[in-house]
Design a protein around this motif. Sequence first.
Motif, PDB file in Angstrom:
ATOM      1  N   GLY A 230     -34.763 -30.287  -4.949  1.00  0.00           N
ATOM      2  CA  GLY A 230     -33.923 -31.361  -4.425  1.00  0.00           C
ATOM      3  C   GLY A 230     -33.602 -31.188  -2.958  1.00  0.00           C
ATOM      4  N   HIS A 231     -33.305 -29.953  -2.547  1.00  0.00           N
ATOM      5  CA  HIS A 231     -33.001 -29.715  -1.144  1.00  0.00           C
ATOM      6  C   HIS A 231     -34.247 -29.832  -0.265  1.00  0.00           C
ATOM      7  N   THR A 232     -35.407 -29.523  -0.830  1.00  0.00           N
ATOM      8  CA  THR A 232     -36.646 -29.714  -0.073  1.00  0.00           C
ATOM      9  C   THR A 232     -36.892 -31.195   0.180  1.00  0.00           C
ATOM     10  N   VAL A 233     -36.612 -32.034  -0.822  1.00  0.00           N
ATOM     11  CA  VAL A 233     -36.712 -33.483  -0.620  1.00  0.00           C
ATOM     12  C   VAL A 233     -35.790 -33.908   0.518  1.00  0.00           C
ATOM     13  N   GLU A 234     -34.566 -33.399   0.529  1.00  0.00           N
ATOM     14  CA  GLU A 234     -33.611 -33.783   1.570  1.00  0.00           C
ATOM     15  C   GLU A 234     -33.996 -33.217   2.933  1.00  0.00           C
TER      16      GLU A 234
END
Length: 217
Positions: free
Chosen positions: A185-189
């Motif tokens: 999820g943080h990689t997407v962000e």
Amino acid sequence: MSTDRSTLADVPGLIRVENTTPEQLAAHCTKMTGETYPHQQVYGQYCTIEAFVDCPPELVYDYLRQGHHLEEWTCSLRQFTPTGTPGLWAGRDLLEPGTDIYCRVVAHPEAMTVDYHCAWDQGDKLWMIYLMRVIPAASVLDRPGSVITWTNCRHPYYETNPYPDRAPSPDRRWVGDYWDLFYAGHTVEMNNLKAILEHRHRSGLPVSVPPAAAVKR
């Protein structure tokens, strides 16, 4: 300047050139190095991601330190407004219906660190802390641009909601239930952040935007 090595004599488990040959050290490090690693071993207690961004570090830092930009690059944080407490903002985390999120930005311009102190449901104890640092790529990669690092630590409250009475509903999922997806999820962000910064910089547009011009709430 040197240290008094006698102060280390009673510390167990140290591996230093004083007690280890270079060959022994290399063998030890080789043993510690695997071809693959379980997800929990890498991201179970700490989740750190990083990215190169083709945008000057000063502009990247200035963008991150302005908390309203969270509404642009995060997947689900929206509708931030100031609270009655100076520096504390309240918004919505649309990941879960009806969930309030509180945030305070702690930024240090000399080190170019930006930490977001957050919490679901209440703003009294901000325990979800997102640690970000902007590094001039010229110093670490010998190229223009920035390197951004982002670390989260698995606070004990991720396991159990310390304020269940403040949840919008008893069956609302807790933020800690998503921990195993934090890396993804943080990689997407982070990819969102990179895309926004690079697009604006390459297009000659202002990288930072005033709150009224941010993504529609």
